[in-house]
Design an enzyme around this catalytic site. Structure first.
Site, PDB file in Angstrom:
ATOM      1  N   ASP A  63     -24.802   4.965  25.968  1.00 50.40           N
ATOM      2  CA  ASP A  63     -23.477   5.750  25.967  1.00 50.40           C
ATOM      3  C   ASP A  63     -23.360   7.196  25.683  1.00 50.40           C
ATOM      4  OD1 ASP A  63     -23.002   2.981  25.665  1.00 50.40           O
ATOM      5  OD2 ASP A  63     -21.546   2.798  23.908  1.00 50.40           O
TER       6      ASP A  63
ATOM      7  N   ASP B  99     -20.072   2.275  28.050  1.00 51.52           N
ATOM      8  CA  ASP B  99     -18.677   1.574  27.886  1.00 51.52           C
ATOM      9  C   ASP B  99     -18.111   1.240  29.055  1.00 51.52           C
ATOM     10  OD1 ASP B  99     -19.035   0.793  25.035  1.00 51.52           O
ATOM     11  OD2 ASP B  99     -17.300   2.191  24.531  1.00 51.52           O
TER      12      ASP B  99
ATOM     13  N   HIS C 134     -14.739  -0.262  30.136  1.00 53.98           N
ATOM     14  CA  HIS C 134     -13.660  -0.821  29.716  1.00 53.98           C
ATOM     15  C   HIS C 134     -12.756  -0.862  31.088  1.00 53.98           C
ATOM     16  CE1 HIS C 134     -15.079  -0.869  25.607  1.00 53.98           C
ATOM     17  NE2 HIS C 134     -14.756   0.359  25.467  1.00 53.98           N
TER      18      HIS C 134
ATOM     19  N   HIS D 246     -10.820   5.047  26.001  1.00 56.67           N
ATOM     20  CA  HIS D 246     -11.676   5.698  26.273  1.00 56.67           C
ATOM     21  C   HIS D 246     -12.772   4.901  27.371  1.00 56.67           C
ATOM     22  CE1 HIS D 246     -13.041   2.775  23.088  1.00 56.67           C
ATOM     23  NE2 HIS D 246     -14.195   2.814  23.642  1.00 56.67           N
TER      24      HIS D 246
ATOM     25  N   LYS E 203     -20.745  -2.586  29.517  1.00 59.18           N
ATOM     26  CA  LYS E 203     -20.318  -3.457  28.482  1.00 59.18           C
ATOM     27  C   LYS E 203     -18.946  -3.014  28.099  1.00 59.18           C
ATOM     28  CE  LYS E 203     -22.418  -0.055  25.086  1.00 59.18           C
ATOM     29  NZ  LYS E 203     -21.314   0.243  24.056  1.00 59.18           N
TER      30      LYS E 203
ATOM     31  N   CYS F 187     -22.478   2.110  18.318  1.00 57.13           N
ATOM     32  CA  CYS F 187     -23.204   1.626  19.523  1.00 57.13           C
ATOM     33  C   CYS F 187     -24.572   1.481  19.457  1.00 57.13           C
ATOM     34  CB  CYS F 187     -22.902   1.883  20.784  1.00 57.13           C
ATOM     35  SG  CYS F 187     -21.035   1.710  21.028  1.00 57.13           S
TER      36      CYS F 187
END
Length: 195
Positions: A12, A54, A56, A76, A105, A148
């Site tokens: 990340d 990440d 999303h 974010h 993810k 994370c």
């Protein structure tokens, strides 16, 4: 000599998690530069490089207008936005070296561990991807040590990988929490800390 059973997992290192991002972690930009230099120098012979991001789309209650910074967070790393991209110069270094997998993810839920994600190219889980590569040992780096990075390291052990945390190549949010992880919790979970 490349060690084909080993993978560097870069967790990340994205624009929303470094200075200027919506969930900035102090030291994130410097970390990206140092990780880029590490990769450019051959990653100490570690053969495989895997990144997690990440990514999303609609993670439900993970996003909140009034976040508590425990279970809910500001928006974010929305998929396909600048904030979700890997930070330069690290992104270019990884591309030049040859990345073995890019794990996305948290598309539709909160996901802290890279092991909760899937390879964007194949749809395989991180554990499946590493096993296909012949990896049995992983080195964890990235952002943030106390979220994370921690969850990815713990899950690496649970999935049967010999797991090292690269302390100098991680940055965390809460200093006291990070110290407790380094001093006790990682060791207790079977994660070896490389200082």
């Amino acid at each position: 000599m490349a060690r084909n059973n080993e993978a560097l997992i870069i967790v990340d290192v994205q624009y929303d998690f470094v200075e200027g991002g919506s969930l900035a972690v102090e030291g994130g930009t410097d970390l990206a530069q140092r990780l880029a230099a590490f990769v450019d120098a051959g990653a100490n012979g570690i053969a495989h490089i895997v990144t997690t991001q990440d990514w999303h789309i609609d993670p439900g209650k993970h996003f909140a207008d009034m976040p508590d910074y425990v279970d809910t967070w500001p928006r974010h790393c929305v998929a396909d936005t600048h904030g979700a991209k890997i930070v330069e110069p690290l992104a270019s270094s990884i591309q030049a070296h040859g990345r073995d997998a890019c794990i996305h993810k948290g598309m539709y839920e909160a996901a802290y561990s890279g092991f909760d994600g899937v390879d964007e190219a194949t749809g395989s889980s991180l554990a499946e991807t590493l096993k296909k590569l012949g990896v049995d040992t992983v080195y964890i780096s990235g952002i943030a040590t106390d979220y994370c990075v921690k969850e990815t390291a713990f899950d690496a052990v649970k999935n049967g990988f010999k797991t090292y945390l690269m302390q100098d190549y991680t940055v965390g949010i809460n200093h006291a929490t990070v110290e407790a992880l380094i001093d006790h919790e990682f060791k207790d979970a079977g994660v070896q800390v490389l200082r």
